[in-house]
Design a protein around this motif. Structure first.
Motif, mmCIF file in Angstrom:
data_model
loop_
_atom_site.group_PDB
_atom_site.id
_atom_site.type_symbol
_atom_site.label_atom_id
_atom_site.label_comp_id
_atom_site.label_asym_id
_atom_site.label_seq_id
_atom_site.Cartn_x
_atom_site.Cartn_y
_atom_site.Cartn_z
ATOM 1 N N TRP A 1 51.113 26.237 50.383
ATOM 2 C CA TRP A 1 50.657 27.415 49.633
ATOM 3 C C TRP A 1 50.658 27.199 48.129
ATOM 4 N N GLU A 2 51.193 26.091 47.656
ATOM 5 C CA GLU A 2 51.153 25.819 46.225
ATOM 6 C C GLU A 2 49.804 25.234 45.802
ATOM 7 N N GLU A 3 49.021 24.802 46.768
ATOM 8 C CA GLU A 3 47.671 24.321 46.474
ATOM 9 C C GLU A 3 46.732 25.517 46.410
ATOM 10 N N THR A 4 45.619 25.359 45.742
ATOM 11 C CA THR A 4 44.627 26.432 45.673
ATOM 12 C C THR A 4 44.054 26.658 47.067
ATOM 13 N N PRO A 5 44.105 27.895 47.543
ATOM 14 C CA PRO A 5 43.601 28.154 48.899
ATOM 15 C C PRO A 5 42.075 28.142 48.957
ATOM 16 N N LEU A 6 41.570 27.872 50.139
ATOM 17 C CA LEU A 6 40.134 27.978 50.368
ATOM 18 C C LEU A 6 39.719 29.441 50.371
ATOM 19 N N VAL A 7 40.618 30.284 50.858
ATOM 20 C CA VAL A 7 40.392 31.730 50.862
ATOM 21 C C VAL A 7 41.753 32.420 50.865
ATOM 22 N N ARG A 8 41.821 33.554 50.192
ATOM 23 C CA ARG A 8 43.038 34.380 50.199
ATOM 24 C C ARG A 8 42.589 35.815 50.476
ATOM 25 N N ALA B 1 54.315 29.564 57.139
ATOM 26 C CA ALA B 1 53.162 28.669 57.117
ATOM 27 C C ALA B 1 53.064 27.997 58.477
ATOM 28 N N PHE B 2 51.848 27.936 59.011
ATOM 29 C CA PHE B 2 51.650 27.259 60.288
ATOM 30 C C PHE B 2 50.287 26.595 60.293
ATOM 31 N N LYS B 3 50.181 25.574 61.113
ATOM 32 C CA LYS B 3 48.947 24.820 61.213
ATOM 33 C C LYS B 3 48.079 25.456 62.287
ATOM 34 N N TYR B 4 46.825 25.703 61.946
ATOM 35 C CA TYR B 4 45.861 26.234 62.899
ATOM 36 C C TYR B 4 44.581 25.439 62.732
ATOM 37 N N ARG B 5 44.258 24.680 63.771
ATOM 38 C CA ARG B 5 43.152 23.746 63.715
ATOM 39 C C ARG B 5 43.349 22.779 62.545
ATOM 40 N N GLU B 6 42.354 22.645 61.670
ATOM 41 C CA GLU B 6 42.490 21.696 60.560
ATOM 42 C C GLU B 6 42.949 22.354 59.271
ATOM 43 N N THR C 1 49.596 38.953 52.168
ATOM 44 C CA THR C 1 48.433 38.096 51.931
ATOM 45 C C THR C 1 48.388 36.981 52.968
ATOM 46 N N VAL C 2 47.170 36.609 53.295
ATOM 47 C CA VAL C 2 46.913 35.476 54.183
ATOM 48 C C VAL C 2 46.067 34.507 53.388
ATOM 49 N N SER C 3 46.499 33.263 53.312
ATOM 50 C CA SER C 3 45.686 32.255 52.637
ATOM 51 C C SER C 3 45.482 31.074 53.572
ATOM 52 N N VAL C 4 44.329 30.468 53.450
ATOM 53 C CA VAL C 4 43.944 29.332 54.271
ATOM 54 C C VAL C 4 43.787 28.130 53.351
ATOM 55 N N HIS C 5 44.469 27.043 53.719
ATOM 56 C CA HIS C 5 44.497 25.833 52.893
ATOM 57 C C HIS C 5 44.025 24.641 53.715
#
Length: 95
Positions: free
Chosen positions: A9-16, A69-74, A84-88
């Motif tokens: 989550w410290e990286e810029t998310p693809l979407v938040r 934080a959990f891994k979902y697909r890639e 908030t939900v963010s995808v990285h």
């Protein structure tokens, strides 16, 4: 053993996305991941295969403090207790 990034989550998310008062976290996660991929929400395996959805909802009922934080697909999906939900991107997945 699979290498896990300490803090995706410290990286810029693809979407938040903010979780609305009337939305489930699972709905927001599914919609967010689908939007990143440009596919329908049902274009991925069931979310419950990646995380216990009931536990996730209960964990954040109060909207207090915490991060899961959990891994979902890639992707790494990060859910905060503040709603908030963010995808990285998963740095270990090659195109």
């Amino acid at each position: 053993m699979e290498q896990v990034h300490d803090r995706p989550w410290e990286e810029t998310p693809l979407v938040r996305t903010a979780v609305g008062d009337e939305e489930s976290i699972a709905t927001v996660v599914a919609r967010s991941v689908a939007s990143v991929r440009g596919v329908p929400v049902d274009g991925f395996p069931p979310l419950y295969e990646a995380v216990d959805l009931e536990a996730l909802e209960r964990l954040f009922d109060d909207r207090g403090e915490g991060v899961v934080a959990f891994k979902y697909r890639e992707f790494w999906v990060v859910v905060t207790a503040s709603g908030t939900v963010s995808v990285h991107e998963d740095a270990d997945v090659e195109d």
